[in-house]
Design a protein around this motif. Structure first.
Motif, PDB file in Angstrom:
ATOM      1  N   ARG A  31       0.806  -1.227   0.000  1.00  0.00           N
ATOM      2  CA  ARG A  31       0.000   0.000   0.000  1.00  0.00           C
ATOM      3  C   ARG A  31       0.841   1.280   0.000  1.00  0.00           C
ATOM      4  NH1 ARG A  31      -5.439   0.087   1.235  1.00  0.00           N
ATOM      5  NH2 ARG A  31      -6.404  -1.945   1.525  1.00  0.00           N
ATOM      6  N   GLU A  32       2.119   1.144   0.145  1.00  0.00           N
ATOM      7  CA  GLU A  32       3.023   2.302   0.095  1.00  0.00           C
ATOM      8  C   GLU A  32       4.080   2.068  -0.995  1.00  0.00           C
ATOM      9  OE1 GLU A  32       3.011   5.303   1.763  1.00  0.00           O
ATOM     10  OE2 GLU A  32       1.054   4.690   2.522  1.00  0.00           O
ATOM     11  N   SER A  73       2.272  -2.697 -14.745  1.00  0.00           N
ATOM     12  CA  SER A  73       1.949  -3.833 -15.600  1.00  0.00           C
ATOM     13  C   SER A  73       3.118  -4.118 -16.541  1.00  0.00           C
ATOM     14  CB  SER A  73       0.680  -3.554 -16.419  1.00  0.00           C
ATOM     15  OG  SER A  73       0.858  -2.440 -17.268  1.00  0.00           O
ATOM     16  N   THR A  74       3.196  -5.358 -17.012  1.00  0.00           N
ATOM     17  CA  THR A  74       4.318  -5.737 -17.875  1.00  0.00           C
ATOM     18  C   THR A  74       4.321  -4.967 -19.190  1.00  0.00           C
ATOM     19  OG1 THR A  74       3.037  -7.611 -18.695  1.00  0.00           O
ATOM     20  CG2 THR A  74       4.615  -8.051 -16.918  1.00  0.00           C
ATOM     21  N   ASP A  75       3.152  -4.471 -19.631  1.00  0.00           N
ATOM     22  CA  ASP A  75       3.108  -3.664 -20.852  1.00  0.00           C
ATOM     23  C   ASP A  75       3.253  -2.169 -20.570  1.00  0.00           C
ATOM     24  OD1 ASP A  75       0.662  -2.961 -19.752  1.00  0.00           O
ATOM     25  OD2 ASP A  75      -0.533  -3.834 -21.365  1.00  0.00           O
ATOM     26  N   ASN A  76       3.461  -1.815 -19.311  1.00  0.00           N
ATOM     27  CA  ASN A  76       3.632  -0.431 -18.838  1.00  0.00           C
ATOM     28  C   ASN A  76       2.415   0.464 -19.073  1.00  0.00           C
ATOM     29  OD1 ASN A  76       6.263  -0.523 -17.659  1.00  0.00           O
ATOM     30  ND2 ASN A  76       7.066  -0.755 -19.741  1.00  0.00           N
ATOM     31  N   ASN A  77       1.254  -0.109 -19.368  1.00  0.00           N
ATOM     32  CA  ASN A  77       0.046   0.703 -19.501  1.00  0.00           C
ATOM     33  C   ASN A  77      -0.530   1.079 -18.139  1.00  0.00           C
ATOM     34  OD1 ASN A  77      -0.125   0.951 -22.316  1.00  0.00           O
ATOM     35  ND2 ASN A  77      -0.961  -1.114 -22.483  1.00  0.00           N
ATOM     36  N   LEU A  78      -0.204   0.300 -17.127  1.00  0.00           N
ATOM     37  CA  LEU A  78      -0.592   0.624 -15.758  1.00  0.00           C
ATOM     38  C   LEU A  78       0.680   0.915 -14.988  1.00  0.00           C
ATOM     39  CD1 LEU A  78      -2.846   0.679 -13.520  1.00  0.00           C
ATOM     40  CD2 LEU A  78      -2.111  -1.651 -12.989  1.00  0.00           C
ATOM     41  N   PHE A  79       0.747   2.106 -14.442  1.00  0.00           N
ATOM     42  CA  PHE A  79       1.912   2.518 -13.653  1.00  0.00           C
ATOM     43  C   PHE A  79       1.376   3.471 -12.604  1.00  0.00           C
ATOM     44  CE2 PHE A  79       5.577   4.784 -12.313  1.00  0.00           C
ATOM     45  CZ  PHE A  79       6.670   3.965 -12.568  1.00  0.00           C
ATOM     46  N   VAL A  80       1.145   2.937 -11.394  1.00  0.00           N
ATOM     47  CA  VAL A  80       0.540   3.770 -10.352  1.00  0.00           C
ATOM     48  C   VAL A  80       1.324   3.685  -9.061  1.00  0.00           C
ATOM     49  CG1 VAL A  80      -1.818   3.682 -11.260  1.00  0.00           C
ATOM     50  CG2 VAL A  80      -1.077   1.933  -9.681  1.00  0.00           C
ATOM     51  N   ASP A  81       1.381   4.822  -8.392  1.00  0.00           N
ATOM     52  CA  ASP A  81       1.908   4.862  -7.039  1.00  0.00           C
ATOM     53  C   ASP A  81       0.776   4.471  -6.109  1.00  0.00           C
ATOM     54  OD1 ASP A  81       4.506   5.735  -7.651  1.00  0.00           O
ATOM     55  OD2 ASP A  81       3.832   7.819  -7.775  1.00  0.00           O
ATOM     56  N   LEU A  82       1.077   3.600  -5.176  1.00  0.00           N
ATOM     57  CA  LEU A  82       0.089   3.130  -4.207  1.00  0.00           C
ATOM     58  C   LEU A  82       0.332   3.817  -2.871  1.00  0.00           C
ATOM     59  CD1 LEU A  82       0.399  -0.650  -5.106  1.00  0.00           C
ATOM     60  CD2 LEU A  82      -1.436   0.897  -5.791  1.00  0.00           C
ATOM     61  N   ARG A  83      -0.738   4.320  -2.286  1.00  0.00           N
ATOM     62  CA  ARG A  83      -0.643   4.992  -0.998  1.00  0.00           C
ATOM     63  C   ARG A  83      -1.900   4.716  -0.190  1.00  0.00           C
ATOM     64  NH1 ARG A  83       3.620   5.174  -2.867  1.00  0.00           N
ATOM     65  NH2 ARG A  83       4.965   6.930  -3.289  1.00  0.00           N
TER      66      ARG A  83
END
Length: 142
Positions: free
Chosen positions: A19-20, A25-35
């Motif tokens: 969560r921190e 994703s392996t295709d780099n379409n999803l790239f998010v910081d989790l907090r």
């Protein structure tokens, strides 16, 4: 348990830091910081698993509704889902989830929309996976 007979697609996401951390994703379409969200003591400067689940469930459910509409030859002007995932505690102090979806199917009578939503619960893999495991509420609001 239902056994998968044919694989259609596999999503692969690398998560580091929980969560921190970060999810990519392996295709780099999803790239998010989790907090952690502010409500759970975090700074809220990223997304969280509940938001990702709300988006994933609603997107999948809308797709299932589209499938039902096409099979029934019903023309809709559009679908909107406001999805809320709640993290809470059960009686044993364990973590649980609940989801509420407020659904609008434009251009379709309410009674028909309710039938479509009921049928989509039988089609959507997220609905199938959660059935009997978490509270899922679907409200047809328009």
């Amino acid at each position: 348990m239902m056994k998968m007979e044919k694989k259609l697609y596999t999503a692969t996401v690398n998560v580091q830091g929980g969560r921190e951390g970060r999810a990519v994703s392996t295709d780099n379409n999803l790239f998010v910081d989790l907090r952690y969200p502010k409500e759970l003591g975090g700074n809220g400067a990223g997304t969280n698993p509940e938001q990702l689940f709300a988006a994933g469930f609603a997107a999948c459910f809308e797709g299932a509704m589209g499938t039902v509409l096409r099979k029934r030859n019903i023309k809709a002007e559009g679908i909107t889902i406001d999805s809320q995932v709640t993290l809470g505690k059960d009686a044993e102090d364990g973590y649980v989830l609940a989801i509420t979806m407020d659904i609008t199917i434009k251009g379709v009578e309410t009674s028909v929309a309710e039938e479509v939503v009921a049928e989509a619960h039988k089609v959507c893999p997220y609905a199938k996976a959660t059935r009997g495991n978490i509270e899922v509420i679907s409200n047809v609001v328009g």
